[in-house]
Design a protein around this motif. Sequence first.
Motif, mmCIF file in Angstrom:
data_model
loop_
_atom_site.group_PDB
_atom_site.id
_atom_site.type_symbol
_atom_site.label_atom_id
_atom_site.label_comp_id
_atom_site.label_asym_id
_atom_site.label_seq_id
_atom_site.Cartn_x
_atom_site.Cartn_y
_atom_site.Cartn_z
ATOM 1 N N GLU A 1 0.839 -1.196 0.000
ATOM 2 C CA GLU A 1 0.000 0.000 0.000
ATOM 3 C C GLU A 1 0.871 1.242 0.000
ATOM 4 O OE1 GLU A 1 -2.456 -0.395 3.480
ATOM 5 O OE2 GLU A 1 -0.851 0.202 4.810
ATOM 6 N N THR A 2 0.282 2.349 -0.448
ATOM 7 C CA THR A 2 1.015 3.611 -0.505
ATOM 8 C C THR A 2 1.009 4.282 0.862
ATOM 9 O OG1 THR A 2 -0.949 4.875 -1.129
ATOM 10 C CG2 THR A 2 0.394 3.996 -2.926
ATOM 11 N N LEU A 3 2.025 5.077 1.093
ATOM 12 C CA LEU A 3 2.098 5.901 2.295
ATOM 13 C C LEU A 3 1.958 7.349 1.885
ATOM 14 C CD1 LEU A 3 5.086 4.288 4.216
ATOM 15 C CD2 LEU A 3 2.664 4.095 4.748
ATOM 16 N N PRO A 4 1.334 8.183 2.602
ATOM 17 C CA PRO A 4 0.617 8.007 3.857
ATOM 18 C C PRO A 4 -0.861 7.715 3.664
ATOM 19 C CG PRO A 4 0.770 10.333 3.403
ATOM 20 C CD PRO A 4 1.451 9.606 2.267
ATOM 21 N N HIS A 5 -1.312 7.501 2.437
ATOM 22 C CA HIS A 5 -2.751 7.381 2.156
ATOM 23 C C HIS A 5 -3.306 5.974 2.335
ATOM 24 C CE1 HIS A 5 -2.474 11.458 0.771
ATOM 25 N NE2 HIS A 5 -1.494 11.109 -0.045
#
Length: 70
Positions: free
Chosen positions: A53-57
Amino acid sequence: MSIMYNKDPFITAQVMDLVLRERDCSLSAREWKHRLAGYGYAIKDTDHGQVVETLPHHVEVGVLPAQASA
């Protein structure tokens, strides 16, 4: 880092290649997750396996294939 609103298969494949390449280079799971955070990605453990998953979203990119044990 880009936010993945629409899942482009080409971009997803590139991200997965990066994640798997970093997993091969890392000496431990902790180092691997730290290196991925530098690129703006994280690993989330779920019932279905590990998810990138992507950070910070925290937008899911895809499910990682199981690591082959040697």
